[in-house]
Each structure stands twice: as structure tokens, then as C-alpha cells.
Design a protein around this motif. Structure first.
Motif, mmCIF file in Angstrom:
data_model
loop_
_atom_site.group_PDB
_atom_site.id
_atom_site.type_symbol
_atom_site.label_atom_id
_atom_site.label_comp_id
_atom_site.label_asym_id
_atom_site.label_seq_id
_atom_site.Cartn_x
_atom_site.Cartn_y
_atom_site.Cartn_z
ATOM 1 N N LEU A 37 62.995 25.355 37.750
ATOM 2 C CA LEU A 37 61.775 26.278 38.134
ATOM 3 C C LEU A 37 61.133 26.998 36.878
ATOM 4 C CD1 LEU A 37 59.340 26.915 40.132
ATOM 5 C CD2 LEU A 37 60.995 28.845 40.873
ATOM 6 N N LYS A 38 60.175 26.403 36.168
ATOM 7 C CA LYS A 38 59.708 27.010 34.757
ATOM 8 C C LYS A 38 58.889 28.197 35.070
ATOM 9 C CE LYS A 38 61.230 23.466 32.769
ATOM 10 N NZ LYS A 38 62.516 23.832 31.930
ATOM 11 N N TYR A 39 58.051 28.444 35.956
ATOM 12 C CA TYR A 39 57.525 29.580 36.585
ATOM 13 C C TYR A 39 57.004 29.572 37.884
ATOM 14 C CZ TYR A 39 53.265 27.620 34.261
ATOM 15 O OH TYR A 39 52.116 26.993 33.828
ATOM 16 N N TYR A 40 56.744 30.513 38.433
ATOM 17 C CA TYR A 40 55.826 30.517 39.822
ATOM 18 C C TYR A 40 54.617 31.713 39.768
ATOM 19 C CZ TYR A 40 58.904 34.376 41.431
ATOM 20 O OH TYR A 40 59.549 35.620 41.486
ATOM 21 N N ALA A 41 53.710 31.172 40.871
ATOM 22 C CA ALA A 41 52.743 32.201 40.844
ATOM 23 C C ALA A 41 52.668 32.361 42.465
ATOM 24 C CB ALA A 41 51.460 31.704 40.308
ATOM 25 N N ILE A 42 52.318 33.520 42.808
ATOM 26 C CA ILE A 42 52.058 33.969 44.228
ATOM 27 C C ILE A 42 50.517 34.449 44.216
ATOM 28 C CG2 ILE A 42 52.703 35.487 46.171
ATOM 29 C CD1 ILE A 42 55.309 35.616 44.803
ATOM 30 N N ASP A 43 49.842 33.732 45.429
ATOM 31 C CA ASP A 43 48.365 34.242 45.638
ATOM 32 C C ASP A 43 48.535 34.952 46.771
ATOM 33 O OD1 ASP A 43 48.077 32.736 43.182
ATOM 34 O OD2 ASP A 43 46.894 31.140 44.474
ATOM 35 N N LYS A 44 47.623 36.033 47.167
ATOM 36 C CA LYS A 44 47.618 36.815 48.182
ATOM 37 C C LYS A 44 46.042 36.631 48.737
ATOM 38 C CE LYS A 44 47.959 41.470 50.230
ATOM 39 N NZ LYS A 44 48.423 42.637 50.054
ATOM 40 N N GLY A 45 45.696 36.190 49.842
ATOM 41 C CA GLY A 45 44.316 36.006 50.030
ATOM 42 C C GLY A 45 43.431 37.162 50.357
ATOM 43 N N LEU A 46 42.229 37.361 49.798
ATOM 44 C CA LEU A 46 41.466 38.501 50.044
ATOM 45 C C LEU A 46 40.240 38.205 50.725
ATOM 46 C CD1 LEU A 46 41.681 39.810 46.307
ATOM 47 C CD2 LEU A 46 43.130 40.469 48.267
ATOM 48 N N ALA A 47 39.784 37.092 50.295
ATOM 49 C CA ALA A 47 38.206 37.092 50.935
ATOM 50 C C ALA A 47 38.026 35.544 50.947
ATOM 51 C CB ALA A 47 37.024 37.568 50.138
ATOM 52 N N ASP A 48 36.915 35.202 51.831
ATOM 53 C CA ASP A 48 36.423 33.909 51.640
ATOM 54 C C ASP A 48 35.304 33.478 50.848
ATOM 55 O OD1 ASP A 48 34.153 34.521 52.891
ATOM 56 O OD2 ASP A 48 34.522 33.853 54.869
ATOM 57 N N LYS A 49 34.690 32.465 50.685
ATOM 58 C CA LYS A 49 33.767 32.072 49.821
ATOM 59 C C LYS A 49 32.523 32.929 49.818
ATOM 60 C CE LYS A 49 31.394 28.564 52.359
ATOM 61 N NZ LYS A 49 30.024 28.904 52.757
ATOM 62 N N ASP A 50 32.400 33.688 51.056
ATOM 63 C CA ASP A 50 31.167 34.604 51.218
ATOM 64 C C ASP A 50 31.714 35.997 51.055
ATOM 65 O OD1 ASP A 50 29.399 32.425 51.946
ATOM 66 O OD2 ASP A 50 30.341 32.587 53.961
ATOM 67 N N GLY A 51 32.745 36.217 50.502
ATOM 68 C CA GLY A 51 33.402 37.759 50.383
ATOM 69 C C GLY A 51 33.975 38.140 51.738
ATOM 70 N N LYS A 52 34.085 37.565 52.659
ATOM 71 C CA LYS A 52 34.576 38.136 54.064
ATOM 72 C C LYS A 52 35.864 38.206 54.077
ATOM 73 C CE LYS A 52 30.111 36.861 56.437
ATOM 74 N NZ LYS A 52 29.699 35.905 57.285
ATOM 75 N N PRO A 53 36.699 39.272 54.454
ATOM 76 C CA PRO A 53 38.108 38.905 54.512
ATOM 77 C C PRO A 53 38.453 38.120 55.575
ATOM 78 C CG PRO A 53 37.171 41.377 54.464
ATOM 79 C CD PRO A 53 36.044 40.550 54.632
ATOM 80 N N LEU A 54 39.445 37.448 55.458
ATOM 81 C CA LEU A 54 40.651 37.417 54.643
ATOM 82 C C LEU A 54 40.622 36.177 54.161
ATOM 83 C CD1 LEU A 54 43.581 38.479 53.814
ATOM 84 C CD2 LEU A 54 44.372 37.065 55.770
ATOM 85 N N GLY A 55 39.661 35.233 54.321
ATOM 86 C CA GLY A 55 39.777 34.105 53.674
ATOM 87 C C GLY A 55 40.583 32.961 54.493
ATOM 88 N N ALA A 56 40.709 31.552 54.167
ATOM 89 C CA ALA A 56 41.159 30.408 54.893
ATOM 90 C C ALA A 56 42.545 30.617 54.580
ATOM 91 C CB ALA A 56 40.624 29.345 54.264
ATOM 92 N N TYR A 57 43.298 31.254 53.708
ATOM 93 C CA TYR A 57 44.731 31.153 53.456
ATOM 94 C C TYR A 57 45.218 32.649 53.386
ATOM 95 C CZ TYR A 57 43.590 26.262 52.713
ATOM 96 O OH TYR A 57 42.911 25.056 53.026
#
Length: 133
Positions: A37-57
Motif C-alpha cells: 500500500l503505497k499511500y491512501y486517502a480518505i474523503d469525508k462527504g460534505l456537500a452535493d454539487k449544489d452545496g447541500k449537505p451531505l452529498g451522494a457519498y
């Protein structure tokens, strides 16, 4: 280089413990996969394309390895243990995708870029076929 993406769709009532994911689950994966495992990243969903929380994921992680074989040989022996840990942070069923990384750093000014592991740019046997338009 390949990227294994694990994506957790957002849904009403979903349980997801971001702190556990960041401090326990991904370090577990790193400790089991070791140097593969060379490296990893973690994403935390904040908003959808319109800026509305929480987003699709609600969350995603991306594991980067030299090859599919490197991923499978390092993750496979520990898959049962890693999968058993999922109940500790979520009840969401994840989506998985393995991708070939074709661009690692598209920054114009390399001095502003984060350090990344070099990619072998030789042709891959897994190159996509052209898309008919």
C-alpha cells in the motif's frame, strides 16, 4: 499504478463513524498490507454539487498500489479480518472499484504539488478500449 476506491453511499439514517474509520480502520488496512500500500486517502462527504449537505457519498477511501496483483496478494490474506471490522464504523454497503491511475499530478507548478510515488508510464495491458461516440 492502480487505485482501489471504496465508496460509501449516503442514505437516510446511515451510520458512519468517521473518527473510527480514520484512526482505526484505515490504519488496520495499512498495517496488514504493508509496503504494497503505497499511500491512501480518505474523503469525508460534505456537500452535493449544489452545496447541500451531505452529498451522494458519506465517505470514500482510495488505496494506491503498484498493481492489481500487489493489491490482491497483500489485502487478500487479511480480507476476512478487515471486512469484520466494517461493522465497527458503518452499516452502509460500500461500492468498490479498481482503476488504473493515468494522471497522478496535473498541477502546472510542480512546487505546489504534494509528494507522490512515481508512476510507471509504460503501456498497460489493462488500457481501456476507445469509447464509441
Amino acid at each position: 499504478m492502480i487505485k482501489v476506491s471504496v465508496i460509501y453511499p449516503n442514505k437516510a439514517g446511515a451510520r458512519f463513524d468517521h473518527d473510527y474509520y480514520r484512526t482505526k480502520h484505515l490504519p488496520l488496512i495499512k498495517s496488514r498490507m504493508g509496503a504494497a500500500l503505497k499511500y491512501y486517502a480518505i474523503d469525508k462527504g460534505l456537500a452535493d454539487k449544489d452545496g447541500k449537505p451531505l452529498g451522494a457519498y458519506v465517505a470514500m477511501c482510495h488505496l494506491l498500489c503498484d498493481s492489481v496483483d500487489a493489491y490482491q496478494s497483500s489485502f487478500g490474506p487479511h480480507a476476512q479480518e478487515i471486512r469484520a471490522d466494517i461493522a465497527n464504523f458503518t452499516d452502509v454497503v460500500s461500492i468498490h472499484q479498481i482503476s488504473e491511475v493515468v494522471v497522478e499530478n496535473s498541477a502546472v507548478d510542480g512546487s505546489a504539488a504534494l509528494h507522490r510515488v512515481p508512476i510507471d508510464r509504460s503501456p498497460s495491458q489493462h488500457m481501456s478500449d476507445p469509447v464509441a461516440r
